[in-house]
Design a protein around this motif. Structure first.
Motif, PDB file in Angstrom:
ATOM      1  N   VAL A 336       0.847  -1.185   0.000  1.00  0.00           N
ATOM      2  CA  VAL A 336       0.000   0.000   0.000  1.00  0.00           C
ATOM      3  C   VAL A 336       0.885   1.238   0.000  1.00  0.00           C
ATOM      4  CG1 VAL A 336      -1.740   1.276   1.278  1.00  0.00           C
ATOM      5  CG2 VAL A 336      -1.803  -1.214   1.249  1.00  0.00           C
ATOM      6  N   LYS A 337       0.819   1.993  -1.065  1.00  0.00           N
ATOM      7  CA  LYS A 337       1.626   3.212  -1.151  1.00  0.00           C
ATOM      8  C   LYS A 337       0.868   4.404  -0.587  1.00  0.00           C
ATOM      9  CE  LYS A 337       4.128   1.608  -5.249  1.00  0.00           C
ATOM     10  NZ  LYS A 337       4.425   1.841  -6.673  1.00  0.00           N
ATOM     11  N   ASN A 338      -0.434   4.222  -0.431  1.00  0.00           N
ATOM     12  CA  ASN A 338      -1.256   5.316   0.053  1.00  0.00           C
ATOM     13  C   ASN A 338      -1.178   5.376   1.573  1.00  0.00           C
ATOM     14  OD1 ASN A 338      -3.162   7.211   0.621  1.00  0.00           O
ATOM     15  ND2 ASN A 338      -4.905   5.944   0.037  1.00  0.00           N
ATOM     16  N   SER A 339      -0.433   6.356   2.111  1.00  0.00           N
ATOM     17  CA  SER A 339      -0.245   6.462   3.556  1.00  0.00           C
ATOM     18  C   SER A 339      -1.488   7.011   4.255  1.00  0.00           C
ATOM     19  CB  SER A 339       0.950   7.370   3.865  1.00  0.00           C
ATOM     20  OG  SER A 339       0.732   8.664   3.331  1.00  0.00           O
ATOM     21  N   GLU A 340      -2.518   7.368   3.489  1.00  0.00           N
ATOM     22  CA  GLU A 340      -3.721   7.940   4.078  1.00  0.00           C
ATOM     23  C   GLU A 340      -4.783   6.887   4.401  1.00  0.00           C
ATOM     24  OE1 GLU A 340      -3.858  11.175   4.858  1.00  0.00           O
ATOM     25  OE2 GLU A 340      -1.808  11.258   4.120  1.00  0.00           O
ATOM     26  N   ILE A 360      -5.355   4.313  -5.275  1.00  0.00           N
ATOM     27  CA  ILE A 360      -5.466   5.766  -5.459  1.00  0.00           C
ATOM     28  C   ILE A 360      -6.109   6.072  -6.812  1.00  0.00           C
ATOM     29  CG2 ILE A 360      -4.141   7.906  -5.671  1.00  0.00           C
ATOM     30  CD1 ILE A 360      -2.008   6.585  -3.901  1.00  0.00           C
ATOM     31  N   SER A 361      -7.057   6.983  -6.815  1.00  0.00           N
ATOM     32  CA  SER A 361      -7.705   7.353  -8.075  1.00  0.00           C
ATOM     33  C   SER A 361      -7.243   8.733  -8.565  1.00  0.00           C
ATOM     34  CB  SER A 361      -9.233   7.338  -7.921  1.00  0.00           C
ATOM     35  OG  SER A 361      -9.649   8.287  -6.954  1.00  0.00           O
ATOM     36  N   ARG A 362      -7.113   9.694  -7.639  1.00  0.00           N
ATOM     37  CA  ARG A 362      -6.746  11.045  -8.074  1.00  0.00           C
ATOM     38  C   ARG A 362      -6.447  11.905  -6.847  1.00  0.00           C
ATOM     39  NH1 ARG A 362     -11.426  14.151  -7.222  1.00  0.00           N
ATOM     40  NH2 ARG A 362     -13.260  12.839  -6.814  1.00  0.00           N
ATOM     41  N   THR A 363      -5.999  13.103  -7.099  1.00  0.00           N
ATOM     42  CA  THR A 363      -5.830  14.111  -6.047  1.00  0.00           C
ATOM     43  C   THR A 363      -6.782  15.257  -6.374  1.00  0.00           C
ATOM     44  OG1 THR A 363      -3.504  13.539  -5.758  1.00  0.00           O
ATOM     45  CG2 THR A 363      -4.215  15.673  -4.902  1.00  0.00           C
ATOM     46  N   ASN A 364      -7.664  15.610  -5.431  1.00  0.00           N
ATOM     47  CA  ASN A 364      -8.673  16.637  -5.728  1.00  0.00           C
ATOM     48  C   ASN A 364      -8.058  18.042  -5.662  1.00  0.00           C
ATOM     49  OD1 ASN A 364      -8.522  17.374  -3.018  1.00  0.00           O
ATOM     50  ND2 ASN A 364     -10.411  16.310  -2.446  1.00  0.00           N
ATOM     51  N   LYS A 365      -8.869  19.044  -5.929  1.00  0.00           N
ATOM     52  CA  LYS A 365      -8.362  20.417  -6.031  1.00  0.00           C
ATOM     53  C   LYS A 365      -7.878  20.970  -4.692  1.00  0.00           C
ATOM     54  CE  LYS A 365     -13.101  22.236  -5.833  1.00  0.00           C
ATOM     55  NZ  LYS A 365     -14.121  23.014  -6.573  1.00  0.00           N
ATOM     56  N   GLU A 366      -8.308  20.332  -3.579  1.00  0.00           N
ATOM     57  CA  GLU A 366      -7.812  20.746  -2.264  1.00  0.00           C
ATOM     58  C   GLU A 366      -6.486  20.059  -1.928  1.00  0.00           C
ATOM     59  OE1 GLU A 366     -11.085  19.709  -2.509  1.00  0.00           O
ATOM     60  OE2 GLU A 366     -11.872  21.781  -2.590  1.00  0.00           O
ATOM     61  N   GLY A 367      -6.008  19.237  -2.836  1.00  0.00           N
ATOM     62  CA  GLY A 367      -4.745  18.530  -2.603  1.00  0.00           C
ATOM     63  C   GLY A 367      -4.894  17.257  -1.804  1.00  0.00           C
ATOM     64  N   VAL A 368      -6.143  16.795  -1.595  1.00  0.00           N
ATOM     65  CA  VAL A 368      -6.386  15.576  -0.826  1.00  0.00           C
ATOM     66  C   VAL A 368      -6.369  14.370  -1.764  1.00  0.00           C
ATOM     67  CG1 VAL A 368      -8.063  14.330   0.599  1.00  0.00           C
ATOM     68  CG2 VAL A 368      -7.776  16.816   0.872  1.00  0.00           C
ATOM     69  N   THR A 369      -5.660  13.332  -1.351  1.00  0.00           N
ATOM     70  CA  THR A 369      -5.603  12.102  -2.147  1.00  0.00           C
ATOM     71  C   THR A 369      -6.929  11.364  -2.025  1.00  0.00           C
ATOM     72  OG1 THR A 369      -3.228  11.897  -1.759  1.00  0.00           O
ATOM     73  CG2 THR A 369      -4.388   9.920  -2.488  1.00  0.00           C
ATOM     74  N   VAL A 370      -7.566  11.121  -3.140  1.00  0.00           N
ATOM     75  CA  VAL A 370      -8.847  10.388  -3.155  1.00  0.00           C
ATOM     76  C   VAL A 370      -8.541   8.927  -3.501  1.00  0.00           C
ATOM     77  CG1 VAL A 370     -11.113  10.201  -4.226  1.00  0.00           C
ATOM     78  CG2 VAL A 370     -10.083  12.462  -3.861  1.00  0.00           C
ATOM     79  N   TYR A 371      -9.057   8.022  -2.695  1.00  0.00           N
ATOM     80  CA  TYR A 371      -8.777   6.592  -2.923  1.00  0.00           C
ATOM     81  C   TYR A 371     -10.038   5.786  -2.677  1.00  0.00           C
ATOM     82  CZ  TYR A 371      -8.266   6.855   2.172  1.00  0.00           C
ATOM     83  OH  TYR A 371      -8.479   7.105   3.500  1.00  0.00           O
ATOM     84  N   ASN A 390     -16.510  -1.434  -5.591  1.00  0.00           N
ATOM     85  CA  ASN A 390     -15.499  -0.740  -4.786  1.00  0.00           C
ATOM     86  C   ASN A 390     -16.201   0.184  -3.800  1.00  0.00           C
ATOM     87  OD1 ASN A 390     -13.669  -1.985  -6.480  1.00  0.00           O
ATOM     88  ND2 ASN A 390     -13.401  -0.182  -7.790  1.00  0.00           N
ATOM     89  N   VAL A 391     -15.470   0.614  -2.768  1.00  0.00           N
ATOM     90  CA  VAL A 391     -16.058   1.522  -1.786  1.00  0.00           C
ATOM     91  C   VAL A 391     -15.129   2.729  -1.620  1.00  0.00           C
ATOM     92  CG1 VAL A 391     -15.013   0.219   0.128  1.00  0.00           C
ATOM     93  CG2 VAL A 391     -16.938   1.744   0.582  1.00  0.00           C
ATOM     94  N   HIS A 392     -15.736   3.908  -1.500  1.00  0.00           N
ATOM     95  CA  HIS A 392     -14.994   5.156  -1.376  1.00  0.00           C
ATOM     96  C   HIS A 392     -14.205   5.149  -0.068  1.00  0.00           C
ATOM     97  CE1 HIS A 392     -14.081   9.425  -1.125  1.00  0.00           C
ATOM     98  NE2 HIS A 392     -14.520   9.585  -2.377  1.00  0.00           N
ATOM     99  N   GLY A 393     -12.883   5.170  -0.139  1.00  0.00           N
ATOM    100  CA  GLY A 393     -12.034   5.023   1.036  1.00  0.00           C
ATOM    101  C   GLY A 393     -12.082   6.180   2.004  1.00  0.00           C
ATOM    102  N   ASN A 394     -12.029   7.430   1.493  1.00  0.00           N
ATOM    103  CA  ASN A 394     -12.006   8.596   2.379  1.00  0.00           C
ATOM    104  C   ASN A 394     -13.266   8.644   3.241  1.00  0.00           C
ATOM    105  OD1 ASN A 394     -10.724   9.103  -0.356  1.00  0.00           O
ATOM    106  ND2 ASN A 394      -9.719  10.704   0.848  1.00  0.00           N
ATOM    107  N   ASP A 395     -14.422   8.406   2.610  1.00  0.00           N
ATOM    108  CA  ASP A 395     -15.694   8.458   3.351  1.00  0.00           C
ATOM    109  C   ASP A 395     -15.792   7.292   4.346  1.00  0.00           C
ATOM    110  OD1 ASP A 395     -16.338  10.665   1.883  1.00  0.00           O
ATOM    111  OD2 ASP A 395     -17.669   9.613   0.480  1.00  0.00           O
ATOM    112  N   LEU A 396     -15.360   6.119   3.922  1.00  0.00           N
ATOM    113  CA  LEU A 396     -15.464   4.939   4.794  1.00  0.00           C
ATOM    114  C   LEU A 396     -14.602   5.099   6.047  1.00  0.00           C
ATOM    115  CD1 LEU A 396     -16.435   2.103   5.388  1.00  0.00           C
ATOM    116  CD2 LEU A 396     -14.580   1.215   3.974  1.00  0.00           C
ATOM    117  N   ASP A 397     -13.405   5.608   5.883  1.00  0.00           N
ATOM    118  CA  ASP A 397     -12.521   5.787   7.040  1.00  0.00           C
ATOM    119  C   ASP A 397     -13.144   6.715   8.075  1.00  0.00           C
ATOM    120  OD1 ASP A 397     -10.793   4.151   5.710  1.00  0.00           O
ATOM    121  OD2 ASP A 397      -9.255   5.662   5.313  1.00  0.00           O
ATOM    122  N   LYS A 398     -13.735   7.812   7.594  1.00  0.00           N
ATOM    123  CA  LYS A 398     -14.382   8.764   8.507  1.00  0.00           C
ATOM    124  C   LYS A 398     -15.569   8.109   9.211  1.00  0.00           C
ATOM    125  CE  LYS A 398     -13.151  12.855   5.759  1.00  0.00           C
ATOM    126  NZ  LYS A 398     -13.676  13.911   4.854  1.00  0.00           N
TER     127      LYS A 398
END
Length: 560
Positions: A336-340, A360-371, A390-398
């Motif tokens: 896993v290269k995504n440290s987030e 990892i899919s992209r980095t949004n305009k706020e500079g947050v890595t979206v995975y 697949n499941v949205h990682g940022n939302d799931l973690d929160k």
């Protein structure tokens, strides 16, 4: 080396071990050994040996350490419960010098003094420590001599090319053969014989690896095409690597010989024996220690010989595979290269049971890595074996963090369940304590009765009453052993209840701490904290199933 100040020893610090192969009622009986231990403790330490600190194995040989009370004693020592271990005689602890030295080393490691009353072996004294060192030296010498004998035997076995038994490599079966030795006696041995159907898979593995030049891609190919092991499970990269690096498949030819010589293998065959027909056999390949996972030894320790079975993979091809694997060795499997990603190594697919890995899919305009999290089997099989969303990682973690925070409140379902469990534990413990008290009383009464019967027996020798007295002694002893077995079980249950009770307290504290500090931790620390609180987290394509240790499932819906 033991450096404890033994002037401050208390009764809680001393334990005693006794062993007897069978009950006889005379000489060195368990009871007699314990009495001598109590007397020694009183005279030398000024404290009385506690009954609960006596460990007794009745009916067990000293030739092995596989004795229930002895193993329990050693566990207590490793938990640093005692500072002094007393035995009546050295052979009570072990009759095997290597086992004895290992025991002494363990005692030394945990700063526990060892005393044998009969031999005046006392590691609290300089002479005792010297004796301990001498015993360890002899034991080490015996170990090294045994290792040399084993290797010499392996070298002799290697010359026969025989199979020594155990699970055969995939592609081969084991076949018994009969030979006549130098003395004209029949000897039964085994050799490997090809399993044609399994060898098709082995040939495919070698061919595909050289085509793909990657263990990861080879694994994916096998998963996609449902190519499985003989036990009908998916090949892992590690299983595939084990096949590709095993000399048993190589043909003993010139190319194989040159490779083995150049890479430091210990070969017990002449170059002329590499005839291009037979396969290779490897002995001493793994290090096998009781209680430990087998480890692959260094190539230089392997014993390579010509096998009695035919070669499968030409030496040139096998060597090419070895070079390719070595070249790839610096390229570890994609981690896993995504440290987030918070749930990496925690989240599993509910459909197939595989881990969900962050991608990892992209980095949004706020500079947050979206995975997002993707099922590992889905990715490897290109959706042929699993097609879960697949499941949205940022939302799931929160979401997971917020749900665990809710559990820390005093009126949560988990808090109520913990309260009920603690009440049940308290009720059960009271019942166990009552039974322990009754058993301890019965044991004391029986031991007193046996002592009286032994005295009576000494006065009734050569009379008709002798056999009846001995029968009563045996019956009382049998009953006492049963009481002590039950007592040990109850004490263990009581300790387990204490641990469980403490576990609930720890969980409540951790949940309270979680809410206070989780937002201040880095990703690795958050992941570890979640791991310590959750039993499993699964995704079924629509819901996340969050299971806490000791809690009911909490299913939450999340957008994918």
């Amino acid at each position: 080396m033991i450096s404890e100040d033994f002037s401050s020893i208390t009764a809680e610090d001393i334990c005693f071990y006794s062993r007897k192969s069978k009950f006889t009622g005379k000489g060195e009986s368990i009871g007699n050994q314990i009495e001598m231990g109590k007397d020694y403790s009183t005279r030398n330490f000024g404290v009385t040996l506690l009954d609960e600190h006596s460990y007794e194995d009745e009916g067990y040989s000293g030739g092995t350490t596989d004795r229930p009370k002895f193993k329990l004693l050693m566990e207590k020592i490793k938990q640093k419960k005692y500072k002094v271990l007393i035995v009546y005689r050295l052979d009570r602890i072990s009759r095997n010098i290597i086992d004895f030295a290992d025991i002494i080393e363990t005692l030394n490691k945990y700063n526990v003094a060892f005393i044998s009353i009969r031999e005046s072996f006392d590691t609290t004294t300089p002479m005792g420590r010297a004796m301990m060192y001498i015993a360890s030296v002899f034991a080490q010498l015996e170990r090294e001599t045994a290792a040399e004998r084993i290797r010499d035997n392996m070298i002799e076995l290697a010359k026969t090319g025989r199979w020594l038994g155990g699970i055969t490599p995939q592609g081969f079966d084991s076949e018994p053969i009969t030979i006549i030795d130098l003395h004209g006696k029949e000897r039964h041995q085994f050799k490997l014989v090809p399993n044609t159907q399994e060898l098709e898979m082995i040939n495919l593995v070698f061919d595909k690896f050289l085509e793909l030049n990657s263990l990861t891609q080879l694994e994916s190919f096998c998963v996609q095409n449902n190519k499985r092991t003989r036990n009908n499970i998916d090949f892992s990269r590690f299983a595939l690597r084990s096949i590709l690096t095993n000399p048993v498949y190589a043909t003993a030819d010139k190319e194989a010989y040159t490779y083995l010589v150049n890479n430091g293998f210990d070969i017990y065959a002449d170059e002329k024996d590499f005839d291009g027909k037979h396969g290779l056999m490897v002995y001493n390949k793994t290090s096998q220690e009781k209680g430990h996972t087998n480890k692959i030894r260094d190539n230089s320790e392997w014993i390579v010989a010509i096998g009695a079975h035919p070669g499968v993979i030409p030496g040139k091809q096998w060597v090419k595979v070895q070079h390719q694997i070595l070249q790839n060795s610096s390229k570890s499997y994609r981690k896993v290269k995504n440290s987030e990603s918070l749930l990496s190594g925690l989240l599993r697919c509910a459909k197939c049971g595989s881990y969900m890995r962050p991608r990892i899919s992209r980095t949004n305009k706020e500079g947050v890595t979206v995975y997002y999290y993707m099922c590992e089997l889905k990715e490897k099989s290109k959706k042929t074996r699993c097609d879960i969303k697949n499941v949205h990682g940022n939302d799931l973690d929160k979401l997971v963090i917020e749900e665990i925070k809710k559990l820390s409140s005093s009126d949560s379902e988990l808090s109520n369940k913990i309260g009920k469990e603690k009440l049940n534990i308290e009720i059960t413990k009271n019942s166990i304590s009552s039974e322990i008290e009754m058993l301890e009383k019965n044991i004391k009464e029986n031991e007193h009765a046996i002592s009286n019967l032994v005295n009576t027996l000494s006065q009734a020798q050569n009379t008709g009453a002798t056999k009846y007295i001995i029968a009563q002694i045996n019956e009382k002893d049998k009953q006492t052993v049963s009481f002590k077995t039950r007592l040990a079980e109850l004490r263990e249950r009581s300790e387990n209840h204490d641990l469980k009770n403490e576990g609930f307290d720890v969980m409540k504290d951790m949940l309270a701490t979680f809410s206070q500090i989780i937002d201040t931790l880095d990703v690795a620390e958050k992941r570890n904290m979640i791991r310590s609180l959750t039993e499993k987290i699964t995704w079924d394509g629509e819901f996340i199933d969050l299971v806490m240790f000791g809690a009911n499932n909490k299913k939450k819906e999340t957008e994918s």
